[in-house]
Design a protein around this motif. Structure first.
Motif, PDB file in Angstrom:
ATOM      1  N   LYS A 110       6.316   1.152  -1.004  1.00  0.00           N
ATOM      2  CA  LYS A 110       6.946   0.560  -2.188  1.00  0.00           C
ATOM      3  C   LYS A 110       7.874  -0.572  -1.759  1.00  0.00           C
ATOM      4  CE  LYS A 110       6.453   4.527  -5.166  1.00  0.00           C
ATOM      5  NZ  LYS A 110       5.758   5.537  -4.629  1.00  0.00           N
ATOM      6  N   LEU A 111       7.288  -1.747  -1.602  1.00  0.00           N
ATOM      7  CA  LEU A 111       8.003  -2.946  -1.187  1.00  0.00           C
ATOM      8  C   LEU A 111       7.599  -4.099  -2.089  1.00  0.00           C
ATOM      9  CD1 LEU A 111       7.327  -2.520   2.616  1.00  0.00           C
ATOM     10  CD2 LEU A 111       9.582  -2.439   1.566  1.00  0.00           C
ATOM     11  N   ASP A 112       8.505  -5.054  -2.289  1.00  0.00           N
ATOM     12  CA  ASP A 112       8.104  -6.239  -3.044  1.00  0.00           C
ATOM     13  C   ASP A 112       7.867  -7.399  -2.081  1.00  0.00           C
ATOM     14  OD1 ASP A 112      10.541  -7.609  -2.521  1.00  0.00           O
ATOM     15  OD2 ASP A 112      11.478  -6.728  -4.289  1.00  0.00           O
ATOM     16  N   ALA A 113       7.382  -8.511  -2.616  1.00  0.00           N
ATOM     17  CA  ALA A 113       6.991  -9.657  -1.792  1.00  0.00           C
ATOM     18  C   ALA A 113       8.163 -10.294  -1.052  1.00  0.00           C
ATOM     19  CB  ALA A 113       6.291 -10.693  -2.665  1.00  0.00           C
ATOM     20  N   LYS A 114       9.397 -10.023  -1.466  1.00  0.00           N
ATOM     21  CA  LYS A 114      10.562 -10.595  -0.787  1.00  0.00           C
ATOM     22  C   LYS A 114      11.078  -9.709   0.339  1.00  0.00           C
ATOM     23  CE  LYS A 114      12.050 -13.106  -4.847  1.00  0.00           C
ATOM     24  NZ  LYS A 114      13.066 -13.266  -5.876  1.00  0.00           N
ATOM     25  N   ALA A 115      10.460  -8.552   0.548  1.00  0.00           N
ATOM     26  CA  ALA A 115      10.937  -7.598   1.554  1.00  0.00           C
ATOM     27  C   ALA A 115      10.817  -8.186   2.961  1.00  0.00           C
ATOM     28  CB  ALA A 115      10.148  -6.305   1.464  1.00  0.00           C
TER      29      ALA A 115
END
Length: 192
Positions: free
Chosen positions: A160-165
């Motif tokens: 569960k990560l977003d593209a800015k991680a």
């Protein structure tokens, strides 16, 4: 004074045979386990302990900045996705340097070609160069650095990560969710 043997010799003999049989079965089971296929990472472009080829170095080190071809086999049973990381533990930052983190590779993925873009469903995280993708080795001049190319077999379908991680977060989450991992460690030393 002579005491009678409380265990008749026939019963003692059967006990020894049973123990020997148990030991033989245990040895066979351990042998089969020891010879089970290991989770391995291979590359047509990288060799364990060898220098990184120029094609895979960062441009500031006269490199092509192309990610190497990677292939893995025999992931642990129950693997639901994969992650790829490239980490330099020798960077003078105190925390190493993240060159690549690619997460949420589908469980049926077994290879990435040279220069691969993230396959459908996968996501590249921001490395320590600030780029969402691969950035090759290019350490400060002098000391030889190690680069750990690792494939992580994960319990989860997706991290569960977003593209800015950041790649560092992806690496930590992959380690925490891993059923197993396989690594190729290569090296590079930038001339002074």
């Amino acid at each position: 004074m002579h005491r009678p043997d409380p265990i008749p010799s026939a019963r003692r003999s059967r006990g020894r045979r049973a123990a020997a049989t148990l030991l033989a079965v245990a040895a066979l089971a351990l042998s089969a386990f020891a010879h089970a296929d290991e989770f391995v990472l291979q590359s047509a472009d990288l060799r364990e302990g060898e220098p990184v080829p120029a094609l895979h170095l960062f441009p500031a080190c006269a490199g092509g900045n192309v990610s190497p071809a990677l292939e893995w086999k025999n992931p642990p049973e129950g693997t639901r996705s994969f992650a790829i990381t490239v980490f330099d533990p020798d960077a003078p930052t105190g925390n190493g340097w993240w060159h690549w983190a690619l997460v949420n590779l589908p469980a049926d993925t077994a290879a990435l070609p040279r220069g691969a873009k993230p396959p459908a469903g996968a996501m590249a995280l921001r490395n320590d160069f600030g780029v969402a993708g691969y950035s090759g080795p290019c350490p400060p001049p002098g000391k030889t650095h190690r680069y750990e190319f690792t494939v992580w077999a994960l319990k989860s379908d997706k991290l569960k990560l977003d593209a800015k991680a950041q790649a560092m977060l992806g690496g930590a989450m992959a380690r925490a969710d891993a059923l197993g991992h396989a690594t190729i460690t290569v090296k590079y030393s930038r001339p002074k």
